[in-house]
Design an enzyme around this catalytic site. Structure first.
Site, PDB file in Angstrom:
ATOM      1  N   ASP A   1       0.800  -1.219   0.000  1.00 26.73           N
ATOM      2  CA  ASP A   1       0.000   0.000   0.000  1.00 26.73           C
ATOM      3  C   ASP A   1       0.836   1.275   0.000  1.00 26.73           C
ATOM      4  OD1 ASP A   1       0.962  -0.097   2.564  1.00 26.73           O
ATOM      5  OD2 ASP A   1      -0.982  -0.047   3.546  1.00 26.73           O
TER       6      ASP A   1
ATOM      7  N   ASP B   1       2.563   6.305   0.606  1.00 26.79           N
ATOM      8  CA  ASP B   1       1.500   6.448   1.601  1.00 26.79           C
ATOM      9  C   ASP B   1       2.089   6.971   2.904  1.00 26.79           C
ATOM     10  OD1 ASP B   1      -1.011   6.316   2.812  1.00 26.79           O
ATOM     11  OD2 ASP B   1      -0.767   4.231   3.388  1.00 26.79           O
TER      12      ASP B   1
ATOM     13  N   ASP C   1       3.539   1.775   9.352  1.00 27.30           N
ATOM     14  CA  ASP C   1       2.235   1.378   9.884  1.00 27.30           C
ATOM     15  C   ASP C   1       2.411   0.149  10.759  1.00 27.30           C
ATOM     16  OD1 ASP C   1       1.135   3.374   8.345  1.00 27.30           O
ATOM     17  OD2 ASP C   1      -0.193   2.074   7.195  1.00 27.30           O
TER      18      ASP C   1
ATOM     19  N   ARG D   1       0.960  12.620  12.157  1.00 22.83           N
ATOM     20  CA  ARG D   1       1.119  11.227  12.593  1.00 22.83           C
ATOM     21  C   ARG D   1       2.534  10.903  13.054  1.00 22.83           C
ATOM     22  NH1 ARG D   1      -2.558   7.714   8.302  1.00 22.83           N
ATOM     23  NH2 ARG D   1      -4.446   8.929   8.627  1.00 22.83           N
TER      24      ARG D   1
END
Length: 121
Positions: A14, A38, A42, A94
């Site tokens: 992704d 992206d 993660d 983030r």
């Protein structure tokens, strides 16, 4: 692997630099990550006991996401430590973004070299 030790198909990548899925006892240390499609990192789908330390994150909109989505209940038990990292220049958001509060996540002794939208969420 899923909790029953079966291979879990995740589909195509992704666009993250590092993707931790359904894993435990992970140490992500001494990396330089920037300019990914992206996000840079993660940690999702029930992953836990993760330490993110001594990394340099720069030139990125979405930096670190902890938790798959707001409805994924296995992420409530996630334990992550974000320590001794350098964020910036040009990081937007983030650093990290924690999906499930009060999931145990610790952020300590990080250097934030400016941010645009927010640092920790």
């Amino acid at each position: 692997m899923d909790p029953e030790q079966q291979v879990l198909p995740l589909g195509h990548g992704d666009g993250d630099a590092i993707r931790v899925v359904t894993a435990s006892k992970i140490w992500i240390d001494h990396n330089t990550l920037y300019e990914c499609q992206d996000g840079l990192l993660d940690v999702t789908r029930g992953s836990t006991d993760v330490t993110i330390s001594n990394n340099w994150f720069r030139e990125q909109d979405k930096v670190i996401l902890l938790g798959h989505d707001d409805g994924y209940l296995r992420d409530k038990n996630m334990k992550v430590t974000v320590v001794y990292n350098h964020f910036g220049p040009n990081c937007n958001q983030r650093m990290p973004r924690i999906r499930h509060a009060p999931a145990p996540a610790h952020a300590a002794n990080n250097l934030y070299q400016g941010w645009m939208q927010y640092a920790i969420g």
